[in-house]
Design an enzyme around this catalytic site. Structure first.
Site, short mmCIF file in Angstrom:
data_model
loop_
_atom_site.label_atom_id
_atom_site.label_comp_id
_atom_site.label_asym_id
_atom_site.label_seq_id
_atom_site.Cartn_x
_atom_site.Cartn_y
_atom_site.Cartn_z
N ASN A 198 0.80 -1.24 0.00
CA ASN A 198 0.00 0.00 0.00
C ASN A 198 0.83 1.28 0.00
O ASN A 198 0.36 2.33 -0.41
CB ASN A 198 -1.02 -0.01 1.15
N GLU A 293 5.51 -3.78 11.66
CA GLU A 293 4.22 -3.09 11.71
C GLU A 293 3.22 -3.96 10.97
O GLU A 293 3.33 -4.17 9.77
CB GLU A 293 4.33 -1.72 11.03
N CYS A 327 -3.07 0.57 7.10
CA CYS A 327 -3.09 -0.08 8.42
C CYS A 327 -3.68 0.86 9.45
O CYS A 327 -4.25 0.43 10.45
CB CYS A 327 -1.70 -0.54 8.82
O1 G3H Z 1 -0.60 1.15 6.02
C1 G3H Z 1 0.17 1.51 6.90
C2 G3H Z 1 0.79 2.83 6.88
O2 G3H Z 1 1.83 2.90 7.80
C3 G3H Z 1 -0.23 3.93 7.10
O3 G3H Z 1 0.33 5.16 6.84
O4 G3H Z 1 -1.22 6.60 8.15
O5 G3H Z 1 0.31 7.57 6.46
O6 G3H Z 1 -1.65 6.21 5.75
P1 G3H Z 1 -0.60 6.44 6.80
#
Ligand code: G3H
Length: 525
Positions: A198, A293, A327
């Protein structure tokens, strides 16, 4: 004259027709710029080792399916275990010299890579659109954010790695001041970075930047969807002039090289972002530092006094941006019954305005990453339907494209109350007390982020203290950034803390040198 004009029109038509017929449009952009031509052999993208772009000896490739067209968009090398060994050997060798390269020089190269990356935001953004169906505008934003992240790593690294400590012995009982301990931070060695689909570029550089400034070498295993964007990003580091072997990018099938990489004795640290695979990696990895993570089920607790317009706007942004494939997306709304009807109505009005379609058109909701992902999301939706959830919108799916869906009156016996859809579907659970909301949040296996909406700051802080998550946002949707903030999950959401400063620290270890002085045999008066 007219004949000449007709010829010119015919030639122009043939040229355009042939171009469109034989080359996917995204290749045109990269090929025409010329900068990226050496990473591609005309059919398959190459992998990066020892400062060069190479084809795998396997002669095999891995197809990358465009989530929108569901057809093969790109191909990357299916590297072998022998090639992994070679990459590790090079990384180990290059790291020794790099660790002795002055900090300011490391920072200078990182700044250069950041500038080159930002300069090429358009072609790299195009890859993200084609590989992971990220809306075009967000794709470019990801690349720019990544450049900024790299530069910040350089600056932060120079500051925090430029400092050490001096301890004296006589602060501990029974000691004279005869020992001076000097401590500084030294690199771990070879860092293995595994980012998710993503944010393939941004979550790759969030590992690469800290690793390199700290004096480590870096082996990148990109996700399959997002690999080509990663290869372009790595080429920006190549163009910046980093030493040979210091950075490598190896592509291939997880079944062939996945475990081999993560269990490789040459790896001194693993930084992984993704799903359940991370749990398996942490069980198999040897005694090395891990940064993981692994997803979340971020709860949004809404109290009676909340500004419901603010909540609705944040539910839309937090729950549906990039079609819920973050996430940190809001993944369950826990709203007090007394304001639930009003909130649901406000959110529904906003859902109706979301545009649905291809990423090239900057649609709000774009196809999810794969057919299996769409099927999984559909499974959660059907389970909720059978168990009596209220569908605020009609369920609609075409291929990998799922229309945004807000599910009211979700109960704890439904899978969607606990599982992470990673799609544009958001459950609402109506609660009768704050304790009920906190209880639901804490009963989850995940503990990444959460948020609480209220005008009462005292209540907000008490709720934040009670929520078992790595971060709680007060009056805003969960989010990782700004990228220097600490970012961590507890329980199944991860190990360790990220964010630029924490990552630099995590990718170093403490080295002490103790100066021992003789005990003075005379009085100093
Ligand atoms: O999908 C996991 C990422 O660490 C989320 O990052 O909060 O900048 O969208 P974000």
């Amino acid at each position: 004259m007219i004949v000449l004009q007709l010829w010119l029109i015919l030639l122009l038509y043939l040229y355009t027709y042939q171009t469109i017929t034989y080359y996917p449009t995204d290749f045109l952009h990269t090929l025409s710029s010329g900068v990226f031509s050496e990473i591609f052999d005309g059919e398959v993208y190459k992998y990066y080792v020892d400062g060069e772009w190479k084809k795998s000896s396997s002669g095999k490739s891995v197809a990358i399916i465009n989530p929108t067209t569901r057809k093969t968009q790109y191909k990357v090398q299916a590297c072998t275990q022998e090639e992994v060994n070679k990459v590790m050997e090079m990384a180990k060798e290059a790291q020794k010299l790099w660790a002795r390269t002055p900090l300011w020089k490391r920072a200078e190269l990182l700044h250069k890579a950041a500038a080159i990356l930002k300069e090429h935001k358009a072609p790299i953004g195009e890859c993200l659109v084609k590989e992971i169906a990220k809306p075009a505008k967000d794709a470019v934003t990801e690349v720019v954010r990544s450049g900024d992240l790299i530069s910040y790593c350089a600056e932060e690294g120079v500051r925090i790695l430029g400092e050490g400590k001096l301890l004296v012995s006589d602060s501990f009982p029974g000691n004279e001041r005869t020992k001076y301990c000097l401590t500084s931070k030294i690199p771990l060695g070879v860092v293995l970075a595994i980012p998710p689909f993503n944010y393939p570029v941004n979550l790759a550089v969030s590992k690469i930047g800290p690793a390199l400034i700290a004096g480590n070498s870096l082996v990148l295993k990109p996700p399959t969807q997002g690999a080509v964007a990663c290869l372009h990003m790595v080429h920006c580091f190549h163009l910046a002039g980093f030493p040979k072997g210091l950075i490598s990018c190896i592509t291939g099938k997880g079944s062939e090289i996945g475990d081999f990489l993560t269990m490789h004795p040459g790896v001194n640290c693993i930084s992984f972002t993704g799903g359940d695979t991370g749990v398996a990696i942490s069980k198999k990895a040897s005694m090395i530092p891990l940064q993981m993570e692994l997803g979340g089920k971020d709860a949004c607790i809404v109290l009676e006094d909340a500004d419901l317009d603010l909540v609705a706007a944040n539910i839309i942004k937090g729950g549906f941006s990039y079609s819920g494939q973050r996430c940190t997306a809001v993944k369950v709304v826990l709203v007090m019954e007394s304001v639930a009807d009003e909130l649901v109505a406000k959110v529904n009005a906003k859902v109706a305005k979301l545009t649905v379609g291809p990423p090239e058109e900057n649609s709000d909701i774009t196809p999810v990453v794969s057919e299996s992902s769409a099927n999984f999301i559909e499974g959660l939706i059907m389970d909720a339907k059978e168990k009596g959830a209220t569908f605020c919108q009609e369920y609609k799916r075409e291929g990998n494209l799922i229309w945004p869906l807000f599910l009211d009156h979700v109960r704890p016996d439904m899978r969607i109350a606990w599982e992470e859809p990673f799609g544009p579907v958001l459950p609402v659970i109506r609660i009768n007390s704050i304790e009920e909301g906190i209880h639901h949040c804490n009963a989850s296996n995940f503990g990444l982020q959460g948020c609480v909406f209220t005008k009462d700051i005292n209540k907000a802080i008490l709720i934040s203290d009670a929520m078992e998550t790595g971060t709680v946002q007060i009056n805003s949707a969960p989010a990782r950034g700004p990228d220097h903030f600490p970012f961590q999950g507890i329980k199944d959401s991860g190990i360790g803390s990220q964010g630029i400063t924490n990552s630099i620290n995590m990718m170093t270890k403490i080295k002490s040198t103790v100066i021992n002085l003789p005990t003075p045999s005379y009085s100093m008066g």
